[in-house]
Motif scaffolding. Structure first.
Motif, PDB file in Angstrom:
ATOM      1  N   VAL A   1      11.700  19.840  -2.945  1.00 17.14           N
ATOM      2  CA  VAL A   1      11.474  21.211  -3.417  1.00 17.14           C
ATOM      3  C   VAL A   1      12.254  22.204  -2.564  1.00 17.14           C
ATOM      4  CG1 VAL A   1       9.728  23.018  -3.682  1.00 17.14           C
ATOM      5  CG2 VAL A   1       9.220  20.683  -4.430  1.00 17.14           C
ATOM      6  N   VAL A   2      12.293  21.979  -1.256  1.00 17.13           N
ATOM      7  CA  VAL A   2      13.048  22.867  -0.367  1.00 17.13           C
ATOM      8  C   VAL A   2      14.536  22.843  -0.724  1.00 17.13           C
ATOM      9  CG1 VAL A   2      13.779  23.255   2.016  1.00 17.13           C
ATOM     10  CG2 VAL A   2      11.391  22.738   1.520  1.00 17.13           C
ATOM     11  N   VAL A   3      15.067  21.649  -0.959  1.00 14.00           N
ATOM     12  CA  VAL A   3      16.483  21.532  -1.331  1.00 14.00           C
ATOM     13  C   VAL A   3      16.761  22.291  -2.623  1.00 14.00           C
ATOM     14  CG1 VAL A   3      18.260  19.922  -2.126  1.00 14.00           C
ATOM     15  CG2 VAL A   3      16.873  19.362  -0.129  1.00 14.00           C
ATOM     16  N   PHE A   4      15.911  22.085  -3.625  1.00 16.33           N
ATOM     17  CA  PHE A   4      16.092  22.788  -4.893  1.00 16.33           C
ATOM     18  C   PHE A   4      16.039  24.304  -4.705  1.00 16.33           C
ATOM     19  CE2 PHE A   4      13.501  25.131  -7.986  1.00 16.33           C
ATOM     20  CZ  PHE A   4      14.419  25.239  -9.023  1.00 16.33           C
ATOM     21  N   ALA A   5      15.022  24.794  -3.990  1.00 13.87           N
ATOM     22  CA  ALA A   5      14.864  26.242  -3.810  1.00 13.87           C
ATOM     23  C   ALA A   5      16.043  26.835  -3.049  1.00 13.87           C
ATOM     24  CB  ALA A   5      13.554  26.540  -3.078  1.00 13.87           C
ATOM     25  N   LEU A   6      16.506  26.138  -2.023  1.00 16.85           N
ATOM     26  CA  LEU A   6      17.638  26.647  -1.242  1.00 16.85           C
ATOM     27  C   LEU A   6      18.893  26.739  -2.099  1.00 16.85           C
ATOM     28  CD1 LEU A   6      18.806  27.477   1.527  1.00 16.85           C
ATOM     29  CD2 LEU A   6      19.323  25.054   1.895  1.00 16.85           C
ATOM     30  N   HIS A   7      19.181  25.685  -2.852  1.00 22.34           N
ATOM     31  CA  HIS A   7      20.376  25.706  -3.703  1.00 22.34           C
ATOM     32  C   HIS A   7      20.257  26.752  -4.811  1.00 22.34           C
ATOM     33  CE1 HIS A   7      21.651  21.348  -2.479  1.00 22.34           C
ATOM     34  NE2 HIS A   7      21.910  22.246  -1.561  1.00 22.34           N
TER      35      HIS A   7
ATOM     36  N   PHE B   1      14.933  26.099   9.765  1.00 19.94           N
ATOM     37  CA  PHE B   1      13.724  25.781   9.014  1.00 19.94           C
ATOM     38  C   PHE B   1      14.032  25.066   7.702  1.00 19.94           C
ATOM     39  CE2 PHE B   1      12.793  29.449  11.655  1.00 19.94           C
ATOM     40  CZ  PHE B   1      11.589  29.098  12.252  1.00 19.94           C
ATOM     41  N   VAL B   2      15.177  25.351   7.100  1.00 13.02           N
ATOM     42  CA  VAL B   2      15.479  24.802   5.775  1.00 13.02           C
ATOM     43  C   VAL B   2      16.487  23.660   5.807  1.00 13.02           C
ATOM     44  CG1 VAL B   2      14.890  26.958   4.597  1.00 13.02           C
ATOM     45  CG2 VAL B   2      17.256  26.554   5.318  1.00 13.02           C
TER      46      VAL B   2
ATOM     47  N   ALA C   1       0.859  -1.180   0.000  1.00 13.35           N
ATOM     48  CA  ALA C   1       0.000   0.000   0.000  1.00 13.35           C
ATOM     49  C   ALA C   1       0.895   1.230   0.000  1.00 13.35           C
ATOM     50  CB  ALA C   1      -0.926  -0.019   1.210  1.00 13.35           C
ATOM     51  N   ARG C   2       0.311   2.401   0.097  1.00 14.22           N
ATOM     52  CA  ARG C   2       1.065   3.648   0.057  1.00 14.22           C
ATOM     53  C   ARG C   2       0.765   4.477   1.285  1.00 14.22           C
ATOM     54  NH1 ARG C   2       4.785   2.542  -3.798  1.00 14.22           N
ATOM     55  NH2 ARG C   2       3.835   1.998  -5.786  1.00 14.22           N
ATOM     56  N   ASP C   3       1.749   5.174   1.770  1.00 10.59           N
ATOM     57  CA  ASP C   3       1.526   6.158   2.820  1.00 10.59           C
ATOM     58  C   ASP C   3       1.698   7.528   2.184  1.00 10.59           C
ATOM     59  OD1 ASP C   3       2.173   8.072   5.006  1.00 10.59           O
ATOM     60  OD2 ASP C   3       1.800   6.299   6.229  1.00 10.59           O
ATOM     61  N   SER C   4       0.585   8.178   1.928  1.00  8.70           N
ATOM     62  CA  SER C   4       0.625   9.435   1.183  1.00  8.70           C
ATOM     63  C   SER C   4       1.340  10.530   1.945  1.00  8.70           C
ATOM     64  CB  SER C   4      -0.797   9.880   0.836  1.00  8.70           C
ATOM     65  OG  SER C   4      -1.576  10.051   2.008  1.00  8.70           O
ATOM     66  N   SER C   5       1.286  10.505   3.283  1.00 10.78           N
ATOM     67  CA  SER C   5       1.935  11.572   4.051  1.00 10.78           C
ATOM     68  C   SER C   5       3.446  11.540   3.869  1.00 10.78           C
ATOM     69  CB  SER C   5       1.573  11.460   5.536  1.00 10.78           C
ATOM     70  OG  SER C   5       2.084  10.269   6.105  1.00 10.78           O
ATOM     71  N   VAL C   6       4.026  10.340   3.862  1.00 14.43           N
ATOM     72  CA  VAL C   6       5.474  10.225   3.667  1.00 14.43           C
ATOM     73  C   VAL C   6       5.849  10.565   2.233  1.00 14.43           C
ATOM     74  CG1 VAL C   6       7.457   8.661   3.797  1.00 14.43           C
ATOM     75  CG2 VAL C   6       5.651   8.523   5.512  1.00 14.43           C
ATOM     76  N   ASP C   7       5.033  10.114   1.277  1.00 17.48           N
ATOM     77  CA  ASP C   7       5.299  10.455  -0.120  1.00 17.48           C
ATOM     78  C   ASP C   7       5.294  11.972  -0.335  1.00 17.48           C
ATOM     79  OD1 ASP C   7       5.434   7.789  -0.795  1.00 17.48           O
ATOM     80  OD2 ASP C   7       3.312   7.651  -1.273  1.00 17.48           O
ATOM     81  N   VAL C   8       4.296  12.639   0.237  1.00 15.63           N
ATOM     82  CA  VAL C   8       4.174  14.085   0.059  1.00 15.63           C
ATOM     83  C   VAL C   8       5.341  14.812   0.706  1.00 15.63           C
ATOM     84  CG1 VAL C   8       2.819  16.117   0.710  1.00 15.63           C
ATOM     85  CG2 VAL C   8       1.675  14.103  -0.217  1.00 15.63           C
ATOM     86  N   ILE C   9       5.712  14.403   1.910  1.00 16.54           N
ATOM     87  CA  ILE C   9       6.766  15.143   2.605  1.00 16.54           C
ATOM     88  C   ILE C   9       8.098  14.979   1.890  1.00 16.54           C
ATOM     89  CG2 ILE C   9       7.657  13.411   4.239  1.00 16.54           C
ATOM     90  CD1 ILE C   9       6.791  17.098   4.969  1.00 16.54           C
ATOM     91  N   ARG C  10       8.346  13.850   1.257  1.00 18.82           N
ATOM     92  CA  ARG C  10       9.597  13.677   0.515  1.00 18.82           C
ATOM     93  C   ARG C  10       9.645  14.624  -0.682  1.00 18.82           C
ATOM     94  NH1 ARG C  10      11.101   7.286   0.225  1.00 18.82           N
ATOM     95  NH2 ARG C  10      13.124   8.137  -0.333  1.00 18.82           N
ATOM     96  N   VAL C  11       8.522  14.802  -1.340  1.00 20.12           N
ATOM     97  CA  VAL C  11       8.480  15.743  -2.457  1.00 20.12           C
ATOM     98  C   VAL C  11       8.679  17.171  -1.956  1.00 20.12           C
ATOM     99  CG1 VAL C  11       7.002  16.720  -4.256  1.00 20.12           C
ATOM    100  CG2 VAL C  11       7.055  14.243  -3.895  1.00 20.12           C
ATOM    101  N   VAL C  12       8.027  17.512  -0.851  1.00 16.79           N
ATOM    102  CA  VAL C  12       8.185  18.854  -0.278  1.00 16.79           C
ATOM    103  C   VAL C  12       9.644  19.115   0.097  1.00 16.79           C
ATOM    104  CG1 VAL C  12       7.606  20.320   1.700  1.00 16.79           C
ATOM    105  CG2 VAL C  12       5.807  19.022   0.544  1.00 16.79           C
ATOM    106  N   LEU C  13      10.290  18.133   0.713  1.00 14.08           N
ATOM    107  CA  LEU C  13      11.693  18.291   1.100  1.00 14.08           C
ATOM    108  C   LEU C  13      12.583  18.474  -0.125  1.00 14.08           C
ATOM    109  CD1 LEU C  13      11.937  15.577   3.908  1.00 14.08           C
ATOM    110  CD2 LEU C  13      11.568  18.040   4.162  1.00 14.08           C
TER     111      LEU C  13
END
Length: 462
Positions: free
Chosen positions: A38-44, A75-76, A24-36
């Motif tokens: 994006v944060v890495v990309f934006a910071l760099h 925060f980042v 099965a899938r855990d959507s909360s973990v999937d979403v947070i990995r994508v968010v993280l």
């Protein structure tokens, strides 16, 4: 996406059938990995500073040395939560493979193949591009700076390879000693920090490249096993608040820097404390994240990004450096303004810069994501070999060493050849596992289907 094991039974025989392992899938973990990600990309992207100095073009980290960045780093600096999410999915992935008859060597080689394949393409393309720029007359110092900036994020790939290779061993430790395992790792992390600060030898801290992230990975194991589901919201808020208070104490009044990126190189216990706070806050947010995913039907987008996560991570920095070079060419060609970093003009140009960078990374990802996904699961491997632990360990070591070569020495021609040789050894060893594991899994399934015949309707219970 993140695999979660759930028990399932066959309809009509639910009372007597043994639970089987489904995915099965855990959507909360999937979403947070994508968010993280994006944060890495934006910071760099925000770190890229391109300007003209007295002696020519300048390519620098625009955020380096800024007094306010230490506070923002709390925060980042999201790498602890990244490894927690990785531990979550790794535990379920390994248990899923183990339930189908896979060995620890099978798991290690599968992970090595997934991570090494896109790295080989990256090293080949980047090294060739930098050599071409050198032959084209670009100043050597500028080429060296570009290679250094591109190589910086590769530390994550090397460490993630190492921690992934140790997942079967660390899961066994987690299952046998859920409390003492993280406590032992914590003691090791603190001991390394104490020895480093007392001797003044920063090289000692490199031991924590493994200890810190293995400890944070253990937090992900506990999250996956439901260990944090028993905590009430009040307890989770208390954990988060207590961890942040402790972090403030050891950074403001203790020996550690308040900048969480200084604590990344080499890693310190600060990242463990920060990870505990991030984990508690994430656990609080999980129900809302799941509800948002269902309400917006975002699972397809999240899945698409998640399946290409390593490609995005590996290629975002080369894209940013290439765009920086394009700005210098545009300045020389038709006088495009290059505002000094941190000036009003520079900040005003950041939204356009971020949009342009995101579009470029998306385009490059479309081109190179095929190497991360590799062949289809049903495609045959080149050959079949024995899957000994020693051979799998050697594959993992070669993969880590191949990344370390360019991380430490850069993307020069000689370094690139050595790196590619090591990565190829790791890949060829791991690529042969798919067919043998698929055959073994199929044999196991056939054996189970013969041994466990369905009970006829109305068959009396003994």
């Amino acid at each position: 996406m993140t695999d979660v094991l759930v028990p399932s039974t066959t309809r009509g025989d639910a009372a007597s059938a043994r639970p089987s392992t489904a995915v099965a899938r855990d959507s909360s973990v999937d979403v947070i990995r994508v968010v993280l990600l994006v944060v890495v990309f934006a910071l760099h992207a925000m770190m890229v500073g391109v300007s003209l100095g007295p002696s020519g073009p300048v390519l620098e980290n625009a955020l380096e040395g800024q007094s306010w960045f230490a506070a923002v780093s709390w925060f980042v600096q999201i790498m602890p939560l990244f490894f927690i999410a990785g531990g979550f999915s790794s535990l379920h992935h390994w248990r899923s493979m183990r339930s189908r008859g896979a060995s620890s060597a099978d798991y290690v080689r599968a992970r090595v193949e997934r991570l090494v394949r896109p790295a080989i393409v990256l090293v080949s393309v980047v090294a060739a591009a930098l050599v071409a720029l050198s032959l084209g007359g670009l100043p050597p110092e500028l080429v060296a700076t570009a290679g250094f900036r591109i190589g910086q994020p590769l530390w994550f790939l090397g460490v993630y390879l190492a921690t992934s290779a140790l997942v079967p061993f660390m899961v066994r430790a987690h299952e046998r000693a859920r409390v003492s395992t993280p406590l032992a790792l914590l003691a090791g992390v603190v001991a390394v920090d104490v020895l480093r600060f007392s001797t003044g030898v920063d090289g000692i801290g490199l031991l924590n490249l493994l200890l810190v992230w293995l400890l944070v990975q253990q937090l992900g194991f506990h999250l996956a096993d439901g260990g944090f589901d028993r905590f009430s919201p009040t307890a989770l808020w208390s954990i988060a608040g207590g961890a942040l208070v402790l972090l403030a104490a050891i950074t403001l009044a203790g020996p550690y820097s308040a900048d969480m990126y200084v604590n990344l190189n080499p890693p310190t216990v600060c990242l463990v404390v920060l990870g505990a706070a991030q984990l508690a806050l994430f656990q609080l947010a999980r129900p809302r994240i799941r509800a948002w995913t269902r309400r917006t039907d975002a699972s397809r987008l999240v899945s698409a990004v998640g399946e290409r996560a390593m490609t995005i991570y590996l290629w975002h920095m080369p894209v940013l450096v290439a765009l920086a070079g394009a700005l210098l060419v545009a300045n020389a060609g038709f006088g495009l303004a290059l505002p000094e970093p941190m000036t009003v003009g520079w900040w005003a140009s950041r939204p356009l810069w971020l949009g342009l960078a995101a579009a470029a990374v998306a385009g490059v990802t479309i081109v190179f994501a095929r190497f991360e996904r590799g062949r289809r699961a049903d495609a045959p491997a080149a050959a079949s070999v024995a899957t000994g632990r020693g051979a799998a360990a050697l594959d993992a070591i070669c993969g880590v060493a191949g990344v370390a070569v360019v991380l430490i020495s850069g993307f020069g021609p000689v370094q690139a050849v050595i790196s590619l040789a090591l990565l190829t050894v790791a890949l060829r060893g791991s690529a042969t596992i798919r067919a043998s594991f698929a055959r073994r899994s199929a044999t196991t399934d056939r054996t189970r289907s013969v041994r466990v015949a369905p009970r006829p309707v109305g068959f009396p219970r003994g």
